[in-house]
Write an enzyme that holds these catalytic residues in place. Structure first.
Site, short mmCIF file in Angstrom:
data_model
loop_
_atom_site.label_atom_id
_atom_site.label_comp_id
_atom_site.label_asym_id
_atom_site.label_seq_id
_atom_site.Cartn_x
_atom_site.Cartn_y
_atom_site.Cartn_z
N ARG A 1 -6.15 -9.28 4.10
CA ARG A 1 -4.50 -8.30 4.15
C ARG A 1 -3.83 -9.45 4.02
O ARG A 1 -2.88 -9.21 3.09
CB ARG A 1 -4.79 -8.47 5.96
CG ARG A 1 -5.46 -7.68 7.04
CD ARG A 1 -4.52 -6.21 6.56
NE ARG A 1 -3.79 -6.24 7.54
CZ ARG A 1 -2.50 -5.05 7.71
NH1 ARG A 1 -3.49 -4.01 6.66
NH2 ARG A 1 -1.72 -4.39 7.88
N GLU B 1 -13.33 2.21 10.98
CA GLU B 1 -13.11 3.09 9.63
C GLU B 1 -14.36 2.38 8.99
O GLU B 1 -14.58 3.73 8.39
CB GLU B 1 -11.98 1.74 9.64
CG GLU B 1 -10.46 2.14 9.66
CD GLU B 1 -9.93 0.69 9.33
OE1 GLU B 1 -9.92 -0.13 8.59
OE2 GLU B 1 -8.71 1.16 10.19
N HIS C 1 -5.42 0.30 1.08
CA HIS C 1 -5.97 -0.23 2.75
C HIS C 1 -6.79 -0.81 2.84
O HIS C 1 -8.03 -1.10 2.22
CB HIS C 1 -6.08 1.03 3.27
CG HIS C 1 -6.37 1.09 4.72
ND1 HIS C 1 -5.52 0.97 5.62
CD2 HIS C 1 -7.58 0.93 5.29
CE1 HIS C 1 -6.67 0.42 6.85
NE2 HIS C 1 -8.01 0.56 6.36
P1 IDP Z 1 -0.75 -1.15 6.75
O1 IDP Z 1 -1.44 -0.55 5.31
O2 IDP Z 1 0.30 -2.19 5.98
O3 IDP Z 1 -1.62 -1.89 7.23
P2 IDP Z 1 0.67 0.31 8.13
O4 IDP Z 1 2.19 0.04 8.86
O5 IDP Z 1 -0.53 0.90 9.16
O6 IDP Z 1 -0.16 -0.28 7.05
O7 IDP Z 1 1.45 1.99 7.50
C1 IDP Z 1 0.02 3.16 7.23
C2 IDP Z 1 0.32 3.33 5.79
O8 IDP Z 1 1.59 4.51 6.04
C3 IDP Z 1 1.07 2.51 5.13
O9 IDP Z 1 0.22 1.80 4.28
C4 IDP Z 1 1.55 3.15 3.92
O10 IDP Z 1 0.86 3.53 2.93
C5 IDP Z 1 2.33 4.01 4.96
N1 IDP Z 1 3.83 4.16 5.88
C6 IDP Z 1 3.75 3.06 6.77
N2 IDP Z 1 5.19 2.93 6.82
C7 IDP Z 1 5.80 4.13 6.49
C8 IDP Z 1 6.56 4.77 6.52
O11 IDP Z 1 7.76 4.56 6.48
N3 IDP Z 1 7.17 6.03 5.90
C9 IDP Z 1 6.63 6.54 5.18
N4 IDP Z 1 4.90 5.77 4.87
C10 IDP Z 1 4.47 4.83 4.98
MG MG Z 2 -2.38 -0.28 9.50
#
Ligand code: IDP
Ligand code: MG
Length: 154
Positions: A85, A126, A115
């Site tokens: 992370r 996961e 991811h």
């Molecule tokens: P993370 O990957 O940093 O953990 P998360 O909030 O878990 O972020 O969101 C999962 C994935 O969804 C993100 O990596 C990104 O690709 C997508 N994502 C997150 N927020 C948005 C948004 O507001 N609009 C479009 N896609 C988003």
């Molecule tokens: Mg996430």
């Protein structure tokens, strides 16, 4: 020893960055214990992103993650979940600092290349979504004694 589930997302595959990203994980000292290329289906996306399926951005996320093949990787190492992370940086590439993966390679909130599991519990869940037990390797690396001290390995 901790494991984390990594995906090189469709943008990383299309931009031919998988090798560069994998190299960063290996160079850090993390050990690859699972690796494959696959097409994420809508069903798989919903399983992986269970916490996001009801969010307004989910349709866009689903469209993106199913838009082309991904590379799934399981890495193992001390504190692997938090280490990955930190290496990735925050979600939005515009806010991610230079030196982080998302900071070095992207400017997007959605197309953020990679991811990485956000907790040990999420990683366990996961990993089981993407890999069978038989697809995960257990092996000793000859570098083990040079990656960290014996009292740091649980
Ligand atoms: P993370 O990957 O940093 O953990 P998360 O909030 O878990 O972020 O969101 C999962 C994935 O969804 C993100 O990596 C990104 O690709 C997508 N994502 C997150 N927020 C948005 C948004 O507001 N609009 C479009 N896609 C988003
Ligand atoms: Mg996430």
């Amino acid at each position: 020893m901790e494991r984390s589930l990594i995906l090189f997302k469709p943008d990383a595959v299309q931009r031919r960055l998988c090798g560069a990203l994998l190299s960063r994980l290996e160079t850090k000292g993390l050990k690859i214990v699972g690796l494959k290329m696959l097409q994420v289906t809508k069903e798989l996306s919903a399983k992986h992103y269970a916490e996001h399926v009801t969010k307004p951005f989910y349709p866009l996320l689903e469209q993106f993650i199913t838009s082309g093949p991904v590379v799934a990787v399981v890495v193992e190492g001390p504190g692997a979940v938090a280490v990955v992370r930190t290496m990735m940086g925050p979600t939005n590439g515009q806010q991610a600092a230079p030196g982080t993966i998302r900071g070095d390679y992207g400017v997007s909130r959605q197309m953020n290349l990679m991811h990485g599991s956000d907790s040990v519990e999420a990683a366990q869940r996961e990993i089981a979504v993407y890999f069978t037990a038989a697809e995960l390797m257990s092996y000793d690396s000859s570098l083990k004694g040079w990656v960290c001290a014996a009292d740091e390995v649980k």
